[in-house]
Design a protein around this motif. Structure first.
Motif, PDB file in Angstrom:
ATOM      1  N   GLN A  38      22.156   5.286  -7.177  1.00  0.00           N
ATOM      2  CA  GLN A  38      21.483   6.550  -6.865  1.00  0.00           C
ATOM      3  C   GLN A  38      20.090   6.586  -7.508  1.00  0.00           C
ATOM      4  N   LEU A  39      19.315   5.572  -7.218  1.00  0.00           N
ATOM      5  CA  LEU A  39      17.994   5.453  -7.807  1.00  0.00           C
ATOM      6  C   LEU A  39      17.065   6.539  -7.289  1.00  0.00           C
ATOM      7  N   SER A  40      16.272   7.090  -8.180  1.00  0.00           N
ATOM      8  CA  SER A  40      15.248   8.058  -7.795  1.00  0.00           C
ATOM      9  C   SER A  40      14.097   7.316  -7.120  1.00  0.00           C
ATOM     10  N   PRO A  41      13.248   8.017  -6.383  1.00  0.00           N
ATOM     11  CA  PRO A  41      12.074   7.346  -5.798  1.00  0.00           C
ATOM     12  C   PRO A  41      11.222   6.658  -6.865  1.00  0.00           C
ATOM     13  N   GLN A  42      11.104   7.270  -8.037  1.00  0.00           N
ATOM     14  CA  GLN A  42      10.310   6.662  -9.100  1.00  0.00           C
ATOM     15  C   GLN A  42      10.958   5.357  -9.579  1.00  0.00           C
ATOM     16  N   ALA A  43      12.290   5.347  -9.699  1.00  0.00           N
ATOM     17  CA  ALA A  43      12.991   4.145 -10.146  1.00  0.00           C
ATOM     18  C   ALA A  43      12.860   3.036  -9.110  1.00  0.00           C
ATOM     19  N   LYS A  44      12.940   3.398  -7.818  1.00  0.00           N
ATOM     20  CA  LYS A  44      12.771   2.396  -6.765  1.00  0.00           C
ATOM     21  C   LYS A  44      11.367   1.803  -6.818  1.00  0.00           C
ATOM     22  N   HIS A  45      10.395   2.651  -7.061  1.00  0.00           N
ATOM     23  CA  HIS A  45       9.011   2.197  -7.145  1.00  0.00           C
ATOM     24  C   HIS A  45       8.843   1.207  -8.308  1.00  0.00           C
ATOM     25  N   GLU A  46       9.431   1.528  -9.448  1.00  0.00           N
ATOM     26  CA  GLU A  46       9.346   0.649 -10.618  1.00  0.00           C
ATOM     27  C   GLU A  46      10.026  -0.690 -10.343  1.00  0.00           C
ATOM     28  N   LEU A  47      11.208  -0.653  -9.736  1.00  0.00           N
ATOM     29  CA  LEU A  47      11.930  -1.885  -9.447  1.00  0.00           C
ATOM     30  C   LEU A  47      11.199  -2.717  -8.414  1.00  0.00           C
TER      31      LEU A  47
ATOM     32  N   ASP B  92       0.825  -1.197   0.000  1.00  0.00           N
ATOM     33  CA  ASP B  92       0.000   0.000   0.000  1.00  0.00           C
ATOM     34  C   ASP B  92       0.864   1.253   0.000  1.00  0.00           C
ATOM     35  N   LEU B  93       1.927   1.250   0.827  1.00  0.00           N
ATOM     36  CA  LEU B  93       2.819   2.403   0.889  1.00  0.00           C
ATOM     37  C   LEU B  93       3.541   2.593  -0.439  1.00  0.00           C
ATOM     38  N   THR B  94       3.981   1.472  -1.028  1.00  0.00           N
ATOM     39  CA  THR B  94       4.703   1.555  -2.288  1.00  0.00           C
ATOM     40  C   THR B  94       3.806   2.102  -3.387  1.00  0.00           C
ATOM     41  N   ASN B  95       2.584   1.599  -3.466  1.00  0.00           N
ATOM     42  CA  ASN B  95       1.673   2.036  -4.516  1.00  0.00           C
ATOM     43  C   ASN B  95       1.272   3.493  -4.345  1.00  0.00           C
ATOM     44  N   SER B  96       1.407   4.019  -3.140  1.00  0.00           N
ATOM     45  CA  SER B  96       1.091   5.432  -2.930  1.00  0.00           C
ATOM     46  C   SER B  96       2.236   6.337  -3.335  1.00  0.00           C
ATOM     47  N   GLY B  97       3.388   5.731  -3.685  1.00  0.00           N
ATOM     48  CA  GLY B  97       4.544   6.522  -4.093  1.00  0.00           C
ATOM     49  C   GLY B  97       5.501   6.791  -2.956  1.00  0.00           C
ATOM     50  N   ALA B  98       5.201   6.301  -1.753  1.00  0.00           N
ATOM     51  CA  ALA B  98       6.097   6.527  -0.617  1.00  0.00           C
ATOM     52  C   ALA B  98       7.343   5.677  -0.774  1.00  0.00           C
ATOM     53  N   VAL B  99       8.471   6.161  -0.238  1.00  0.00           N
ATOM     54  CA  VAL B  99       9.706   5.393  -0.223  1.00  0.00           C
ATOM     55  C   VAL B  99       9.686   4.498   0.992  1.00  0.00           C
ATOM     56  N   VAL B 100       9.704   3.191   0.764  1.00  0.00           N
ATOM     57  CA  VAL B 100       9.559   2.234   1.848  1.00  0.00           C
ATOM     58  C   VAL B 100      10.924   1.763   2.312  1.00  0.00           C
ATOM     59  N   PRO B 101      11.231   1.875   3.605  1.00  0.00           N
ATOM     60  CA  PRO B 101      12.529   1.377   4.081  1.00  0.00           C
ATOM     61  C   PRO B 101      12.673  -0.105   3.781  1.00  0.00           C
ATOM     62  N   ALA B 102      13.863  -0.466   3.327  1.00  0.00           N
ATOM     63  CA  ALA B 102      14.106  -1.874   3.008  1.00  0.00           C
ATOM     64  C   ALA B 102      14.141  -2.706   4.266  1.00  0.00           C
TER      65      ALA B 102
END
Length: 407
Positions: A54-63, A7-17
């Protein structure tokens, strides 16, 4: 929970690993201590995501989304599980899990191991007498560890990613690890020509060769490169495939020579001789390179030159057939045997072990900097890399000043 993290990821939030568990899809985080700060002050970061890429938040979300796909789960399981080869016969196998002994023809029952075990028939029994054996380790839990001579986990990460992406069919860039060799040269660039590693270095070789050869009469298999040689005012081309496909018969029509290289002298006779022959990536397609070099020698004027390039390493590619590969010694031998002189300073190589990995994956010039590409070129016979992809040479028909005592 996993649902909460999605849910957090789909909202665009950066989720701690979160720490990886065996069989889990979660990427591991790392705790890094900065030595110039207080030792007790620690910063938790994702080493690959943040430090290397140095991934952007958008790149992390995609991955993150990609790593939750079912096919990725299957590929990850295939990469993390199974029996990793850990030792040859009578060597110690280091393993925390289960070890088995044998080969592709048969395996022993595996045994639990914590630490290491001697890979031997005395310990496991002999499942295939008289054949070479080795041991395989299936770890109890997966964790990236250093093996063999790896000095860094970065090396192990590369090995893991090659295996993982291969299971996903993301490499090579054709998606086919066995076939479609021709397509591999252009698949990464949407099937368009213009980014092949070898051609970058061949272009450099021909550019550097331009002041060292003469015209005016020049010959090439399809007129292309000789257009860059201002001394080539009389341009001839060889067209073999129309004869091969029985669309015409061997003959000469103006500046077009229809036929194979083995027919050159018979087609041209003793009066038409060339000052320059350009033969790039031709000799791998010739079943009899010695006869071909002899034909070139016969139709070349004294003092004339051949600019030749040939692959030391390349995927199978039929144009219309593919027969041979060449080392610097092999190419030199063929032309010297035909009567040419091959000055060692004018032999060059292109590519190396790293670039050959890249070629096999289907990488192109667009994946490297210009400086990295130029580093892949070696001038001089003794400087040619053992892992060179292509061998280049300027060879002369004596007499020529570059031929030394044969001039």
């Amino acid at each position: 929970t996993r649902q909460r993290r999605r849910d957090l990821t789909n909202s665009g939030a950066v989720v701690p690993a979160q720490p990886r568990r065996s069989g889990s899809r979660f990427l591991a985080a790392a705790t890094v201590t900065h030595h110039d700060e207080v030792q007790s002050k620690q910063i938790t970061i994702a080493v690959f995501d943040d430090l290397l890429f140095q991934l952007s938040p958008q790149a992390k979300h995609e991955l993150w989304q990609q790593l939750h796909q079912p096919d990725v789960d299957r590929a990850l399981l295939e990469t993390q599980s199974g029996y990793r080869i850990c030792a040859n016969d009578n060597e110690n196998c280091k393993c925390n899990g289960h070890v088995r002994y044998g080969n592709g023809y048969g395996w022993s029952q595996d045994k639990p191991v914590q630490g290491q075990v001697l890979c031997s028939a005395a310990h496991f029994g002999d499942p295939s007498a008289g054949l070479n054996k080795l041991c395989g380790c299936r770890p109890g839990t997966f964790s990236l560890e250093k093996h063999e001579n790896s000095g860094s986990l970065l090396q192990e990460a590369l090995i893991f990613m090659i295996r993982f992406l291969a299971h996903l069919r993301l490499i090579p860039f054709t998606g086919d690890r066995r076939y479609h060799g021709m397509e591999l040269w252009s698949a990464r660039h949407a099937g368009k020509a213009g980014g092949t590693l070898e051609r970058f270095w061949i272009d450099k070789f021909l550019h550097d060769s331009q002041p060292l050869v003469q015209g005016p009469r020049c010959l090439e298999w399809g007129i292309w490169y000789i257009n860059s040689f201002p001394q080539c005012t009389e341009k001839y081309e060889i067209l073999y495939e129309p004869v091969f496909h029985k669309q015409t018969h061997p003959h000469v029509e103006g500046n077009k020579i229809y036929g194979s290289i083995y027919e050159l002298y018979n087609l041209l006779g003793p009066t038409l001789q060339f000052n320059l022959i350009v033969a790039t990536q031709l000799f791998e397609h010739l079943e009899n390179p010695n006869a071909a070099a002899h034909q070139m020698f016969q139709v070349l004027a004294p003092g004339g030159a051949v600019l030749v390039t040939a692959p030391q390493q390349a995927q199978y590619h039929k144009v219309p057939e593919d027969f041979l590969r060449y080392t610097k010694a092999g190419l030199t031998y063929i032309f010297e045997t035909a009567g040419f002189c091959v000055p060692p300073p004018l032999v060059s190589g292109s590519g190396d072990f790293i670039f050959d990995i890249s070629r096999n994956l289907g990488l192109q010039t667009f994946d490297f900097t210009a400086e990295e590409m130029m580093y892949g070129y070696q001038q001089g016979y003794d400087s040619v890399a053992d892992g060179a992809i292509t061998i280049q040479a300027i060879v002369y028909k004596p007499p020529h000043k570059a031929c030394g005592h044969r001039a």
